[in-house]
Write a protein that holds these residues in place. Structure first.
Motif, PDB file in Angstrom:
ATOM      1  N   GLY A  40       3.765 -33.792 -12.537  1.00  0.00           N
ATOM      2  CA  GLY A  40       3.003 -34.170 -13.730  1.00  0.00           C
ATOM      3  C   GLY A  40       1.898 -35.164 -13.467  1.00  0.00           C
ATOM      4  O   GLY A  40       1.903 -36.261 -14.022  1.00  0.00           O
ATOM      5  N   ILE A  61       2.220 -30.985  -8.858  1.00  0.00           N
ATOM      6  CA  ILE A  61       2.540 -29.826  -9.703  1.00  0.00           C
ATOM      7  C   ILE A  61       2.361 -30.215 -11.169  1.00  0.00           C
ATOM      8  O   ILE A  61       2.908 -31.213 -11.630  1.00  0.00           O
ATOM      9  CB  ILE A  61       3.949 -29.261  -9.404  1.00  0.00           C
ATOM     10  N   GLY A  83       2.018 -25.118 -12.526  1.00  0.00           N
ATOM     11  CA  GLY A  83       3.308 -24.532 -12.879  1.00  0.00           C
ATOM     12  C   GLY A  83       4.303 -25.561 -13.358  1.00  0.00           C
ATOM     13  O   GLY A  83       3.972 -26.727 -13.555  1.00  0.00           O
ATOM     14  N   ASP A  84       5.529 -25.065 -13.514  1.00  0.00           N
ATOM     15  CA  ASP A  84       6.622 -25.854 -14.076  1.00  0.00           C
ATOM     16  C   ASP A  84       7.490 -26.375 -12.931  1.00  0.00           C
ATOM     17  O   ASP A  84       8.069 -25.589 -12.188  1.00  0.00           O
ATOM     18  CB  ASP A  84       7.433 -24.914 -14.994  1.00  0.00           C
ATOM     19  N   ASN A 103       4.942 -40.188 -12.835  1.00  0.00           N
ATOM     20  CA  ASN A 103       5.198 -40.756 -14.141  1.00  0.00           C
ATOM     21  C   ASN A 103       5.709 -39.534 -14.887  1.00  0.00           C
ATOM     22  O   ASN A 103       4.945 -38.724 -15.396  1.00  0.00           O
ATOM     23  CB  ASN A 103       3.893 -41.313 -14.718  1.00  0.00           C
ATOM     24  N   PRO A 105       7.372 -36.469 -17.037  1.00  0.00           N
ATOM     25  CA  PRO A 105       7.383 -36.099 -18.461  1.00  0.00           C
ATOM     26  C   PRO A 105       8.732 -36.488 -19.059  1.00  0.00           C
ATOM     27  O   PRO A 105       9.771 -35.984 -18.631  1.00  0.00           O
ATOM     28  CB  PRO A 105       7.185 -34.577 -18.440  1.00  0.00           C
ATOM     29  N   ILE A 108      11.680 -34.081 -20.230  1.00  0.00           N
ATOM     30  CA  ILE A 108      12.543 -33.306 -19.326  1.00  0.00           C
ATOM     31  C   ILE A 108      13.137 -34.183 -18.221  1.00  0.00           C
ATOM     32  O   ILE A 108      13.555 -33.673 -17.172  1.00  0.00           O
ATOM     33  CB  ILE A 108      11.805 -32.099 -18.685  1.00  0.00           C
TER      34      ILE A 108
HETATM   35  N1  SAH Z   1       0.881 -38.954 -14.204  1.00  0.00           N
HETATM   36  C1  SAH Z   1       0.075 -38.997 -15.390  1.00  0.00           C
HETATM   37  C2  SAH Z   1       0.686 -38.175 -16.550  1.00  0.00           C
HETATM   38  C3  SAH Z   1       2.082 -38.517 -16.979  1.00  0.00           C
HETATM   39  S1  SAH Z   1       2.562 -37.681 -18.449  1.00  0.00           S
HETATM   40  C4  SAH Z   1      -0.172 -40.431 -15.799  1.00  0.00           C
HETATM   41  O1  SAH Z   1       0.586 -41.290 -15.354  1.00  0.00           O
HETATM   42  O2  SAH Z   1      -1.073 -40.688 -16.568  1.00  0.00           O
HETATM   43  C5  SAH Z   1       3.587 -36.366 -17.806  1.00  0.00           C
HETATM   44  C6  SAH Z   1       2.804 -35.208 -17.200  1.00  0.00           C
HETATM   45  O3  SAH Z   1       3.757 -34.201 -16.832  1.00  0.00           O
HETATM   46  C7  SAH Z   1       1.828 -34.529 -18.124  1.00  0.00           C
HETATM   47  O4  SAH Z   1       0.613 -34.371 -17.461  1.00  0.00           O
HETATM   48  C8  SAH Z   1       2.455 -33.156 -18.432  1.00  0.00           C
HETATM   49  O5  SAH Z   1       1.534 -32.140 -18.670  1.00  0.00           O
HETATM   50  C9  SAH Z   1       3.243 -32.910 -17.167  1.00  0.00           C
HETATM   51  N2  SAH Z   1       4.377 -31.976 -17.322  1.00  0.00           N
HETATM   52  C10 SAH Z   1       5.179 -31.819 -18.400  1.00  0.00           C
HETATM   53  N3  SAH Z   1       6.154 -30.929 -18.144  1.00  0.00           N
HETATM   54  C11 SAH Z   1       5.966 -30.509 -16.857  1.00  0.00           C
HETATM   55  C12 SAH Z   1       6.655 -29.568 -16.016  1.00  0.00           C
HETATM   56  N4  SAH Z   1       7.729 -28.915 -16.449  1.00  0.00           N
HETATM   57  N5  SAH Z   1       6.198 -29.367 -14.764  1.00  0.00           N
HETATM   58  C13 SAH Z   1       5.097 -30.045 -14.307  1.00  0.00           C
HETATM   59  N6  SAH Z   1       4.414 -30.944 -15.062  1.00  0.00           N
HETATM   60  C14 SAH Z   1       4.835 -31.168 -16.323  1.00  0.00           C
END
Ligand code: SAH
Length: 258
Positions: A40, A61, A83-84, A103, A105, A108
């Motif tokens: 993320g 990712i 992707g996820d 950081n 999400p 999850i």
């Molecule tokens: N690292 C960034 C964003 C943190 S917010 C910062 O610190 O500003 C969490 C991020 O995870 C978001 O960009 C969101 O789109 C991403 N995200 C959410 N679910 C995800 C998943 N299943 N796989 C990969 N990324 C995901």
């Protein structure tokens, strides 16, 4: 400004404070890390600091199209997987061990830890930010109100540290809760001395009714239980990792006799 609109359903809380981002990147223990995966990256607040670490295989990712587009233009050289993370096959995609950072999400975060647990022989380290409440749950030991399934299962394989708390005002949008940064590193253990699948069932069955005596939860979950162990009068939050192993071995014995 990046122009990327935060999306609530993706757990997006973008960091707005560079010092916090740097502090998180610096929690990574670089020694022996050849592969690093950031989960993320969003608009890349942490990514910039991670790139400076010079890890040979660094990938990110990200599930959100808009963020991926932004990252592609801001960091043309970056290895971006669209992707996820929960579906990304770590074993197939990494030859050697990988460290995970982010950081994360928040929506999850528990699933991320269950995935790490499943891939514990691939994931050498995890560092990053989650909700404070989840962090407390993970580091807790017996006797603590927040001791739970993840605290028990993760500790068989990882040494876990609660590093620091982060207030809501360094995010956009502000989360409703505080966040915390933790670090987990794989220990030497090959795991608990019992059937692990059964252990997971035992831990879940007891913590699903954390106020009940273990005896009652085990009886209804496994349809056994006239026999008794001393442990059975306790609640799950009162027993430690070794006790869970003993309990699991006992359940296995009784099931085998049935
Ligand atoms: N690292 C960034 C964003 C943190 S917010 C910062 O610190 O500003 C969490 C991020 O995870 C978001 O960009 C969101 O789109 C991403 N995200 C959410 N679910 C995800 C998943 N299943 N796989 C990969 N990324 C995901």
């Amino acid at each position: 400004m990046t122009g990327v609109r935060p999306k609530k359903h993706l757990g997006q809380h973008f960091l707005t404070d560079k010092a916090t981002a740097k502090r998180i990147a610096d929690t990574l223990m670089l020694e022996g890390v050849d592969s690093l995966l950031e989960v993320g990256p969003g608009t890349g607040m942490l990514t910039g600091f991670l790139l400076e670490k010079g890890v040979p295989d660094f990938r990110v990712i990200e599930i959100d199209n808009e963020s991926v587009e932004y990252l592609n233009s801001a960091y043309p050289e970056l290895d971006i997987i669209k992707g996820d993370f929960l579906k990304y096959d770590l074993n197939a995609n990494f030859e050697s061990k990988v460290a995970i950072i982010g950081n994360f999400p928040f929506n999850i975060s528990s699933q991320i830890f269950f995935k790490v647990l499943e891939n514990r022989d691939k994931v050498s380290q995890l560092a990053g930010m989650i909700q404070k409440e989840v962090a407390e749950r993970i580091v807790a030991g017996p006797g603590s109100k927040t001791y739970g399934i993840l605290s028990v299962l993760l500790k068989y394989y990882y040494n876990i540290e609660y590093l620091f708390t982060v207030p809501p005002d360094v995010f956009k949008p502000r989360p409703k809760v505080e966040a915390a940064v933790i670090r987990m590193s794989r220990n030497d253990s090959t795991g608990p001395a019992c059937d692990e699948k059964l252990l997971k069932r035992v831990v879940k069955a007891t913590f699903n009714h954390r106020r009940k005596m273990i005896r009652n939860s085990i009886r209804s979950a496994f349809d056994i239980g006239e026999e008794q162990m001393n442990l059975f009068k306790l609640r799950p939050e009162q027993i430690d990792l070794d006790d869970f192993v003993n309990l699991t071995n006992w359940v296995e014995e009784v099931l085998n006799k049935k």
